[in-house]
Design a protein around this motif. Structure first.
Motif, PDB file in Angstrom:
ATOM      1  N   ARG A   1     -17.508   5.681  10.131  1.00 52.64           N
ATOM      2  CA  ARG A   1     -16.246   6.073  10.488  1.00 52.64           C
ATOM      3  C   ARG A   1     -15.554   4.676   9.616  1.00 52.64           C
ATOM      4  N   VAL A   2     -15.576   3.653   9.472  1.00 47.61           N
ATOM      5  CA  VAL A   2     -15.390   2.485   9.126  1.00 47.61           C
ATOM      6  C   VAL A   2     -14.841   2.691   7.499  1.00 47.61           C
ATOM      7  N   LEU A   3     -15.869   3.265   6.745  1.00 51.23           N
ATOM      8  CA  LEU A   3     -15.976   3.531   5.006  1.00 51.23           C
ATOM      9  C   LEU A   3     -14.243   3.917   4.595  1.00 51.23           C
ATOM     10  N   PRO A   4     -13.737   5.630   5.069  1.00 49.66           N
ATOM     11  CA  PRO A   4     -12.809   6.202   4.864  1.00 49.66           C
ATOM     12  C   PRO A   4     -11.834   5.001   4.889  1.00 49.66           C
ATOM     13  N   VAL A   5     -11.253   4.866   6.120  1.00 51.63           N
ATOM     14  CA  VAL A   5     -10.571   3.288   6.173  1.00 51.63           C
ATOM     15  C   VAL A   5     -10.354   2.254   5.716  1.00 51.63           C
ATOM     16  N   TYR A   6     -11.637   1.555   4.749  1.00 47.02           N
ATOM     17  CA  TYR A   6     -11.971   0.127   4.115  1.00 47.02           C
ATOM     18  C   TYR A   6     -11.216   0.989   2.972  1.00 47.02           C
TER      19      TYR A   6
ATOM     20  N   GLN B   1      -9.357   3.289   2.009  1.00 45.34           N
ATOM     21  CA  GLN B   1      -7.453   3.467   2.075  1.00 45.34           C
ATOM     22  C   GLN B   1      -7.047   1.416   1.757  1.00 45.34           C
ATOM     23  N   TRP B   2      -7.160   0.883   3.093  1.00 45.73           N
ATOM     24  CA  TRP B   2      -7.121  -0.644   3.006  1.00 45.73           C
ATOM     25  C   TRP B   2      -7.333  -0.855   2.179  1.00 45.73           C
ATOM     26  N   LEU B   3      -8.435  -1.036   1.322  1.00 50.11           N
ATOM     27  CA  LEU B   3      -8.829  -1.508  -0.447  1.00 50.11           C
ATOM     28  C   LEU B   3      -8.018  -1.370  -1.497  1.00 50.11           C
ATOM     29  N   ALA B   4      -7.845   0.170  -0.978  1.00 51.04           N
ATOM     30  CA  ALA B   4      -6.943   1.057  -2.445  1.00 51.04           C
ATOM     31  C   ALA B   4      -5.199   0.593  -2.022  1.00 51.04           C
ATOM     32  N   ARG B   5      -4.359  -0.260  -0.741  1.00 54.33           N
ATOM     33  CA  ARG B   5      -3.155  -0.441  -0.313  1.00 54.33           C
ATOM     34  C   ARG B   5      -3.290  -1.601  -0.363  1.00 54.33           C
ATOM     35  N   TRP B   6      -4.203  -2.258  -0.178  1.00 55.44           N
ATOM     36  CA  TRP B   6      -3.855  -4.287   0.075  1.00 55.44           C
ATOM     37  C   TRP B   6      -5.347  -4.779  -1.010  1.00 55.44           C
ATOM     38  N   PRO B   7      -5.409  -4.613  -2.009  1.00 54.00           N
ATOM     39  CA  PRO B   7      -6.522  -5.083  -3.043  1.00 54.00           C
ATOM     40  C   PRO B   7      -6.813  -6.586  -2.876  1.00 54.00           C
ATOM     41  N   ARG B   8      -5.538  -7.657  -2.509  1.00 55.29           N
ATOM     42  CA  ARG B   8      -5.761  -8.623  -2.383  1.00 55.29           C
ATOM     43  C   ARG B   8      -5.432  -8.919  -1.486  1.00 55.29           C
ATOM     44  N   PRO B   9      -5.244 -10.835  -0.998  1.00 63.60           N
ATOM     45  CA  PRO B   9      -4.717 -10.839   1.020  1.00 63.60           C
ATOM     46  C   PRO B   9      -3.337 -10.699   0.607  1.00 63.60           C
ATOM     47  N   ALA B  10      -2.576 -11.362  -0.342  1.00 59.66           N
ATOM     48  CA  ALA B  10      -0.894 -11.510  -1.044  1.00 59.66           C
ATOM     49  C   ALA B  10      -0.063 -10.112  -0.399  1.00 59.66           C
ATOM     50  N   ALA B  11      -1.212  -9.545  -1.240  1.00 60.93           N
ATOM     51  CA  ALA B  11      -0.543  -7.625  -0.560  1.00 60.93           C
ATOM     52  C   ALA B  11      -0.382  -7.760   0.315  1.00 60.93           C
TER      53      ALA B  11
ATOM     54  N   GLU C   1       2.041  -2.387  10.135  1.00 56.32           N
ATOM     55  CA  GLU C   1       1.417  -1.762   8.736  1.00 56.32           C
ATOM     56  C   GLU C   1       0.452  -1.789   8.783  1.00 56.32           C
ATOM     57  N   ALA C   2      -0.214  -3.324   9.440  1.00 56.26           N
ATOM     58  CA  ALA C   2      -1.836  -3.342   9.503  1.00 56.26           C
ATOM     59  C   ALA C   2      -2.364  -2.024  10.842  1.00 56.26           C
ATOM     60  N   VAL C   3      -1.187  -2.428  11.716  1.00 55.98           N
ATOM     61  CA  VAL C   3      -2.151  -1.363  12.766  1.00 55.98           C
ATOM     62  C   VAL C   3      -1.847  -0.556  12.582  1.00 55.98           C
ATOM     63  N   ARG C   4      -0.902   0.024  12.010  1.00 55.50           N
ATOM     64  CA  ARG C   4      -0.760   1.466  11.362  1.00 55.50           C
ATOM     65  C   ARG C   4      -2.022   1.511  10.627  1.00 55.50           C
ATOM     66  N   ALA C   5      -2.461   0.674  10.268  1.00 53.75           N
ATOM     67  CA  ALA C   5      -3.377   1.787   9.228  1.00 53.75           C
ATOM     68  C   ALA C   5      -4.478   2.107   9.199  1.00 53.75           C
ATOM     69  N   TRP C   6      -4.624   0.288   9.976  1.00 53.74           N
ATOM     70  CA  TRP C   6      -6.238   0.633  11.142  1.00 53.74           C
ATOM     71  C   TRP C   6      -6.618   2.106  11.876  1.00 53.74           C
ATOM     72  N   GLY C   7      -5.546   2.951  11.979  1.00 53.03           N
ATOM     73  CA  GLY C   7      -6.469   4.124  12.378  1.00 53.03           C
ATOM     74  C   GLY C   7      -6.353   4.489  13.519  1.00 53.03           C
TER      75      GLY C   7
ATOM     76  N   ALA D   1      -7.149  -6.328  13.276  1.00 53.86           N
ATOM     77  CA  ALA D   1      -6.065  -5.469  12.567  1.00 53.86           C
ATOM     78  C   ALA D   1      -4.790  -6.930  12.196  1.00 53.86           C
ATOM     79  N   LEU D   2      -4.182  -6.941  13.004  1.00 57.27           N
ATOM     80  CA  LEU D   2      -3.777  -7.960  13.503  1.00 57.27           C
ATOM     81  C   LEU D   2      -3.946  -9.248  13.135  1.00 57.27           C
ATOM     82  N   ARG D   3      -5.294  -9.549  13.136  1.00 57.79           N
ATOM     83  CA  ARG D   3      -5.773 -10.800  12.783  1.00 57.79           C
ATOM     84  C   ARG D   3      -5.927 -10.638  11.573  1.00 57.79           C
ATOM     85  N   LEU D   4      -6.726  -9.650  10.996  1.00 58.43           N
ATOM     86  CA  LEU D   4      -6.814 -10.022   9.731  1.00 58.43           C
ATOM     87  C   LEU D   4      -5.253  -9.964   8.914  1.00 58.43           C
TER      88      LEU D   4
END
Length: 254
Positions: free
Chosen positions: A9-14, A16-26, A34-40, A48-51
């Motif tokens: 369950r985690v792998l597809p979301v993981y 997607q996150w790395l593709a959208r936000w490859p670095r912490p600054a992104a 948006e983190a909550v939305r992408a958490w699915g 998601a908020l903590r990340l």
């Protein structure tokens, strides 16, 4: 993402996150909503908020690079003992005792001779983990990864495969005849009908919306008004939902 959530369950979301936000600054550059939305629908959306909070801190304090120092990792928002040790060990090859559920189960069986560890990590488990940790940093980092994989793939909670276990001959629990668990009942995971389910349904409406959502749209997701209101109030208190004037709601900062 993997907390009480299967890898499949985690792998597809993981990814997607790395593709959208490859670095912490992104990630830090976008609203926390948006983190909550992408958490699915992974569950436990406060993670998601903590990340997002950790990404902001990493960007502001460490120039966008995840720190290697254990104390600096612990100082990041939402980072506790396990996560700090895991990052320092797996990412930076340092010597730390990494105690997740899988590792605790391996140590409970192989060393202590019981089927399951206590419900919460104890001081005795931490002492044992430190005592077993190899002295060499590189070996200790490999040990941390290997013990976790052993628990995840072989010494599983149910249907353990002792025939594939490299330490089966030394396992205290197997040598004792695999005595059944006689400690406190193990906590089960319930979901249907709980506030967690209601919170998930409310968040699903907000994630899928392109703007603020009216109270009436949220009311439609759950039949019991008291539980629904309690779940919504909890989401607001946790910072996962932002109330607006006129009975509207949205994800934070979105």
């Amino acid at each position: 993402m993997l907390q009480q959530t299967p890898v499949n369950r985690v792998l597809p979301v993981y990814e997607q996150w790395l593709a959208r936000w490859p670095r912490p600054a992104a990630l830090a550059a976008e609203p926390s909503g948006e983190a909550v939305r992408a958490w699915g629908r992974l569950g436990y959306p406060r993670r998601a908020l903590r990340l997002h909070g950790a990404a902001v801190a990493i960007t502001e304090r460490h120039g966008g690079d995840v720190p290697s120092d254990h104390a600096q990792l612990l100082a990041l928002p939402g980072i506790g003992e396990y996560t700090a040790a895991a990052v320092a060990s797996f990412a930076y090859g340092q010597r730390h005792a990494v105690l997740d559920t899988n590792v605790r189960r391996v140590f409970a069986r192989a060393v202590t001779g019981v089927q399951y560890p206590p419900n919460a990590t104890t001081a005795a488990e931490r002492r044992l983990a430190r005592a077993l940790l190899p002295r060499d940093e590189t070996t200790a980092a490999r040990w941390a990864a290997a013990s976790m994989e052993l628990g995840a793939l072989v010494c599983t909670a149910r249907n353990e495969d002792c025939g594939r276990c490299p330490i089966a001959r030394e396992c205290a629990w197997r040598l004792a005849g695999k005595p059944a668990h006689d400690g406190p009942p193990r906590r089960g995971q319930t979901y249907a009908g709980t506030d967690r389910q209601v919170r998930g349904r409310l968040l699903a409406v907000l994630r899928e919306a392109h703007g603020p959502v009216a109270q009436t749209a949220l009311d439609a997701v759950w039949h019991e008004p008291v539980q629904r209101a309690r779940a919504l109030d909890g989401l607001v208190a946790d910072g996962l939902v932002e109330p607006l004037e006129g009975g509207l709601y949205r994800l934070p900062g979105s």
